[in-house]
Design a protein around this motif. Structure first.
Motif, PDB file in Angstrom:
ATOM      1  N   GLU A 159       1.012  -1.097  -0.142  1.00 41.78           N
ATOM      2  CA  GLU A 159       0.017  -0.080   0.258  1.00 41.78           C
ATOM      3  C   GLU A 159       0.856   1.401   0.160  1.00 41.78           C
ATOM      4  N   ARG A 160       1.989   1.074   0.671  1.00 47.08           N
ATOM      5  CA  ARG A 160       2.812   2.303   0.530  1.00 47.08           C
ATOM      6  C   ARG A 160       3.809   2.365  -0.778  1.00 47.08           C
ATOM      7  N   GLY A 161       3.737   1.537  -1.597  1.00 44.40           N
ATOM      8  CA  GLY A 161       4.472   1.367  -2.805  1.00 44.40           C
ATOM      9  C   GLY A 161       5.844   0.880  -2.542  1.00 44.40           C
ATOM     10  N   ASP A 162       6.023   0.350  -1.508  1.00 47.98           N
ATOM     11  CA  ASP A 162       7.392   0.012  -1.403  1.00 47.98           C
ATOM     12  C   ASP A 162       7.863  -1.272  -2.062  1.00 47.98           C
ATOM     13  N   ILE A 163       6.902  -2.100  -2.311  1.00 50.60           N
ATOM     14  CA  ILE A 163       7.077  -3.240  -3.107  1.00 50.60           C
ATOM     15  C   ILE A 163       5.956  -3.449  -4.035  1.00 50.60           C
ATOM     16  N   GLY A 164       6.105  -4.330  -5.058  1.00 52.96           N
ATOM     17  CA  GLY A 164       4.811  -4.616  -5.881  1.00 52.96           C
ATOM     18  C   GLY A 164       3.851  -4.916  -5.173  1.00 52.96           C
ATOM     19  N   GLY A 165       2.606  -4.709  -5.899  1.00 58.88           N
ATOM     20  CA  GLY A 165       1.452  -5.408  -5.215  1.00 58.88           C
ATOM     21  C   GLY A 165       0.739  -6.571  -6.066  1.00 58.88           C
ATOM     22  N   ARG A 166      -0.330  -7.092  -5.512  1.00 58.42           N
ATOM     23  CA  ARG A 166      -1.214  -8.211  -6.195  1.00 58.42           C
ATOM     24  C   ARG A 166      -2.532  -8.223  -5.678  1.00 58.42           C
ATOM     25  N   VAL A 167      -3.363  -8.881  -6.325  1.00 62.87           N
ATOM     26  CA  VAL A 167      -4.729  -8.867  -6.015  1.00 62.87           C
ATOM     27  C   VAL A 167      -4.901 -10.238  -5.173  1.00 62.87           C
ATOM     28  N   ASP A 168      -5.201 -10.449  -4.060  1.00 61.84           N
ATOM     29  CA  ASP A 168      -5.300 -11.366  -3.213  1.00 61.84           C
ATOM     30  C   ASP A 168      -6.499 -11.241  -2.445  1.00 61.84           C
ATOM     31  N   LEU A 169      -6.846 -12.385  -1.355  1.00 59.01           N
ATOM     32  CA  LEU A 169      -7.877 -12.392  -0.452  1.00 59.01           C
ATOM     33  C   LEU A 169      -7.631 -11.359   0.515  1.00 59.01           C
ATOM     34  N   LEU A 170      -6.240 -11.135   1.078  1.00 64.13           N
ATOM     35  CA  LEU A 170      -5.930 -10.323   2.275  1.00 64.13           C
ATOM     36  C   LEU A 170      -6.187  -8.766   1.593  1.00 64.13           C
ATOM     37  N   GLY A 171      -5.967  -8.625   0.384  1.00 61.15           N
ATOM     38  CA  GLY A 171      -5.881  -7.354   0.028  1.00 61.15           C
ATOM     39  C   GLY A 171      -7.642  -6.806  -0.256  1.00 61.15           C
ATOM     40  N   LYS A 172      -8.374  -7.778  -0.855  1.00 62.52           N
ATOM     41  CA  LYS A 172      -9.756  -7.504  -0.607  1.00 62.52           C
ATOM     42  C   LYS A 172     -10.286  -7.288   0.713  1.00 62.52           C
ATOM     43  N   MET A 173     -10.112  -7.873   1.454  1.00 65.49           N
ATOM     44  CA  MET A 173     -10.416  -7.775   2.805  1.00 65.49           C
ATOM     45  C   MET A 173      -9.947  -6.372   3.412  1.00 65.49           C
ATOM     46  N   ARG A 174      -8.907  -6.074   3.333  1.00 60.82           N
ATOM     47  CA  ARG A 174      -8.264  -4.564   3.884  1.00 60.82           C
ATOM     48  C   ARG A 174      -9.017  -3.614   2.878  1.00 60.82           C
ATOM     49  N   SER A 175      -9.696  -3.759   1.822  1.00 65.07           N
ATOM     50  CA  SER A 175     -10.257  -2.669   1.162  1.00 65.07           C
ATOM     51  C   SER A 175     -11.920  -2.835   1.388  1.00 65.07           C
ATOM     52  N   SER A 176     -12.271  -3.630   1.933  1.00 64.68           N
ATOM     53  CA  SER A 176     -13.774  -4.079   2.254  1.00 64.68           C
ATOM     54  C   SER A 176     -14.220  -2.828   3.370  1.00 64.68           C
TER      55      SER A 176
END
Length: 219
Positions: A159-176
């Motif tokens: 989220e800070r842009g320090d590393i590359g991101g991906r679409v996964d379950l945890l990210g979806k939960m974070r944005s919910s």
């Protein structure tokens, strides 16, 4: 089983016992499954469970599943490749080495420990943790929680842009968000990451076993 315990052996009773709104509440057995904070699996509060379940249900929608399906394919391909490599090495030896990987040992140890602890009266549990077998189980719980903590830290780095991101379950939960726009706190997200890790390992092992059995039948 006891004056305040029953055992359900009829399969038709499962849906009735675990149905939402049936008036039944979780017992203190689930207190043994709380290494971080309460999540959708081990919370005993009805309102909290309803709120968390709505967020968790969202990440398993058809749209969400399709979005991270490509990542799953890559991991499955990598897994099968490693499996083939190990099988090839075993075929070269007269007797292959047997045993579990460290991660599998931690997962199994954590489950056995939590279930064994959960059936004990709450006031026995601090004493049980002094027994060597329970101490080892508590260490497995701590190690597994550490994996979930690392996963959430990685997500925050994405989220800070320090590393590359991906679409996964945890990210979806974070944005919910719920109806009031509330999101899960970091500790809550870590607890749900741990639940996903445990539940995912269980379903993965069952499906992997099915693949092996069906492959042998086909051969």
């Amino acid at each position: 089983m006891a004056p305040n315990h029953i055992s359900l052996a009829d399969p038709t009773a499962i849906s009735i016992n675990y149905a939402h709104g049936n008036g039944a509440f979780k017992f203190n057995f689930y207190d043994a499954f709380v290494p971080i904070c309460r999540g959708v699996f081990n919370t005993c509060d009805l309102a909290e469970h309803v709120w968390k379940r709505k967020i968790v249900n969202h990440i398993f929608s058809q749209k969400s599943v399709v979005e991270f399906e490509s990542h799953i394919r890559l991991y499955v391909k990598s897994f099968i490749g490693q499996w083939d490599k190990l099988r090839g090495e075993a075929e070269k030896r007269s007797k292959g080495a047997e045993g579990e990987s460290p991660v599998v040992q931690i997962l199994n140890g954590r489950g056995e420990y939590s279930m064994a602890l959960g059936v004990l009266p709450p006031w026995w549990r601090p004493l049980a943790r002094l027994i060597p077998w329970y101490r080892r189980g508590a260490a497995d719980v701590k190690s597994l929680a550490g994996i979930a903590i690392i996963a959430v830290k990685r997500l925050e780095a994405e989220e800070r842009g320090d590393i590359g991101g991906r679409v996964d379950l945890l990210g979806k939960m974070r944005s919910s968000r719920d109806a009031e726009g509330r999101e899960m706190a970091r500790e809550e997200l870590t607890a749900e990451a741990l639940t996903l890790l445990i539940a995912g390992s269980d379903t993965t092992s069952k499906h992997a076993s099915f693949v092996v059995l069906t492959e042998d039948d086909a051969a």
